[in-house]
Design a protein around this motif. Structure first.
Motif, PDB file in Angstrom:
ATOM      1  N   ASP A 122     -13.301  13.100 -14.414  1.00  0.00           N
ATOM      2  CA  ASP A 122     -12.034  13.601 -14.964  1.00  0.00           C
ATOM      3  C   ASP A 122     -12.036  13.529 -16.486  1.00  0.00           C
ATOM      4  O   ASP A 122     -11.526  14.434 -17.160  1.00  0.00           O
ATOM      5  N   ASP A 123     -12.593  12.464 -17.066  1.00  0.00           N
ATOM      6  CA  ASP A 123     -12.684  12.344 -18.517  1.00  0.00           C
ATOM      7  C   ASP A 123     -13.623  13.398 -19.103  1.00  0.00           C
ATOM      8  O   ASP A 123     -13.365  13.945 -20.186  1.00  0.00           O
ATOM      9  N   ILE A 125     -14.225  16.355 -17.823  1.00  0.00           N
ATOM     10  CA  ILE A 125     -13.584  17.658 -17.697  1.00  0.00           C
ATOM     11  C   ILE A 125     -12.491  17.810 -18.751  1.00  0.00           C
ATOM     12  O   ILE A 125     -12.286  18.891 -19.309  1.00  0.00           O
ATOM     13  N   ALA A 126     -11.784  16.725 -19.045  1.00  0.00           N
ATOM     14  CA  ALA A 126     -10.685  16.774 -20.008  1.00  0.00           C
ATOM     15  C   ALA A 126     -11.167  17.029 -21.444  1.00  0.00           C
ATOM     16  O   ALA A 126     -10.451  17.577 -22.255  1.00  0.00           O
ATOM     17  N   CYS A 127     -12.403  16.610 -21.739  1.00  0.00           N
ATOM     18  CA  CYS A 127     -12.920  16.780 -23.114  1.00  0.00           C
ATOM     19  C   CYS A 127     -13.322  18.182 -23.422  1.00  0.00           C
ATOM     20  O   CYS A 127     -13.632  19.049 -22.906  1.00  0.00           O
TER      21      CYS A 127
END
Length: 127
Positions: A122-123, A125-127
């Motif tokens: 998730d981290d 993908i968020a970046c």
């Protein structure tokens, strides 16, 4: 009417349960393999992305993923064997209890590693 081959129940029997022994072995092997495969898999995917060697990276990644996903099945098997060893009539139950604890810890480590992977993805993908 008891059978001649049937042994009487002896709670002070010095013999540990064979099911408990197998459960302890699984409880020791599963976390080690799971952590090894859990560490090899991300590094294989990183190496695949950097070097572009798709055959070696894919093969290593798939083997590591298969080993990582086989660990909860082996851990659940160890839990079932430990529970069966607890209900054994003429054996000590200490090894079965140890196997049950080790396999529950191994299954907990698997769940925590999956949660960690999920948060890391998730981290990314968020970046």
């Amino acid at each position: 009417m008891s059978n001649e081959n049937e042994q009487p129940r002896d709670p002070a029997s010095p013999r540990p349960s064979k099911l408990g022994k197998v459960s302890v072995v699984l409880g020791l092997i599963v976390p080690a393999g799971m952590i090894l495969c859990g560490c090899v898999f991300p590094f294989a995917m990183l190496a695949l992305g950097k070097h572009g060697d798709s055959d070696t990276g894919h093969l290593l990644g798939y083997v590591a993923l298969l080993g990582f996903l086989a660990s909860p099945i082996a851990s659940l098997t160890g839990i079932c064997l430990a529970v069966a060893g607890l209900f054994s009539r003429n054996c000590r139950r200490r090894t079965s209890v140890a196997g049950l604890v080790l396999n529950v810890v191994a299954l907990s480590v698997f769940v925590l590693m999956c949660l960690w992977w999920s948060a890391a993805i998730d981290d990314m993908i968020a970046c």
